[in-house]
Write an enzyme that holds these catalytic residues in place. Structure first.
Site, PDB file in Angstrom:
ATOM      1  N   GLY A   8       0.789  -1.233   0.000  1.00  0.00           N
ATOM      2  CA  GLY A   8       0.000   0.000   0.000  1.00  0.00           C
ATOM      3  C   GLY A   8       0.814   1.273   0.000  1.00  0.00           C
ATOM      4  CB  SER A   9       4.217   2.130   0.422  1.00  0.00           C
ATOM      5  OG  SER A   9       5.064   1.317  -0.370  1.00  0.00           O
ATOM      6  CB  CYS A  10       5.558   5.167  -3.378  1.00  0.00           C
ATOM      7  SG  CYS A  10       7.029   4.947  -2.366  1.00  0.00           S
TER       8      CYS A  10
END
Ligand SMILES: N[C@@H](CCC(=O)N[C@@H](CS)C(=O)NCC(=O)O)C(=O)O
Length: 204
Positions: A8-10
């Site tokens: 769920g991050s970059c």
């Protein structure tokens, strides 16, 4: 290859590109809230303590979203993750850099890592508000770029993977996307690879 990522991050944008290319890789989850990125083992791989990091087959580590995305597109050109002509490629990099450098780097970081911007807790709301303004302006610009198009350039490119992760964050924290970004986000969510990546990252 070894891919260091946080669900769920970059790094989700790079995860999408790796799977679009059907490349074999081992995924290593870096738990940011637990501070895994600051531990000596990880700093030995990426002294900047950021994710994503891609350790290539020759053992060298590549960092920075744009550099990893560009390298993947150039290394595996058959997938046409960039148009392949100087003007088209420059447009892709222009959009990707704006998303990663400005929407993420200047906007979302004020919202997610507010304390990095001020030592005074009383200023936190103002910093977050500024972050939301930068993000809103960023989406307005990306919205104009997308008008009349399915993707940022004629077909899916590395810039769309970048735009996707900031749209995903908007969805998660209740930032309303303007019309063309909303349609782009839905189009991305409909891609089988994106659905698989979100499932693998625990979101579907
Ligand atoms: N400029 C870096 C930024 C990456 C970045 O900020 N990643 C965040 C997670 S989305 C991170 O690693 N945060 C931990 C830290 O900065 O120490 C890139 O493009 O890869």
């Amino acid at each position: 290859m070894k891919f260091y990522m946080t669900p769920g991050s970059c790094s989700t944008g790079i995860h999408i590109l790796l799977e679009e290319l059907e490349l074999p890789f081992e995924a290593y989850i870096v738990n940011l809230p637990a501070g895994d990125h600051l531990k000596p083992d990880y700093l030995a791989i990426n002294p900047k303590s950021t994710i994503p990091t891609l350790v290539r087959d020759d053992g060298s580590a590549l960092t920075e979203f744009q550099a990893i995305a560009y390298w993947l597109a150039r290394k595996y050109p058959k997938a046409q993750l960039m148009p392949g002509d100087p003007d088209g490629d420059a447009r892709v990099i222009e959009a990707m850099d704006y998303v990663v450098g400005t929407l993420h780097g200047q906007g979302y970081t004020r919202i997610f890592t507010t304390a990095n911007f001020t030592p005074n807790e009383t200023d936190h709301e103002a910093v977050k508000t500024r972050g939301r303004e930068i993000v809103a302006q960023g989406f307005a610009i990306m919205n104009d770029m997308l008008a009349g198009k399915d993707y940022i350039v004629d077909s899916f490119s590395i810039a769309d993977a970048a735009l996707f992760y900031v749209e995903f964050w908007a969805d998660k924290i209740g930032i309303e996307l303007p019309q063309h970004c909303r349609a782009h986000y839905q189009r991305m969510l409909a891609r089988p690879v994106v659905q698989r990546v979100l499932r693998e990252e625990g979101y579907r």
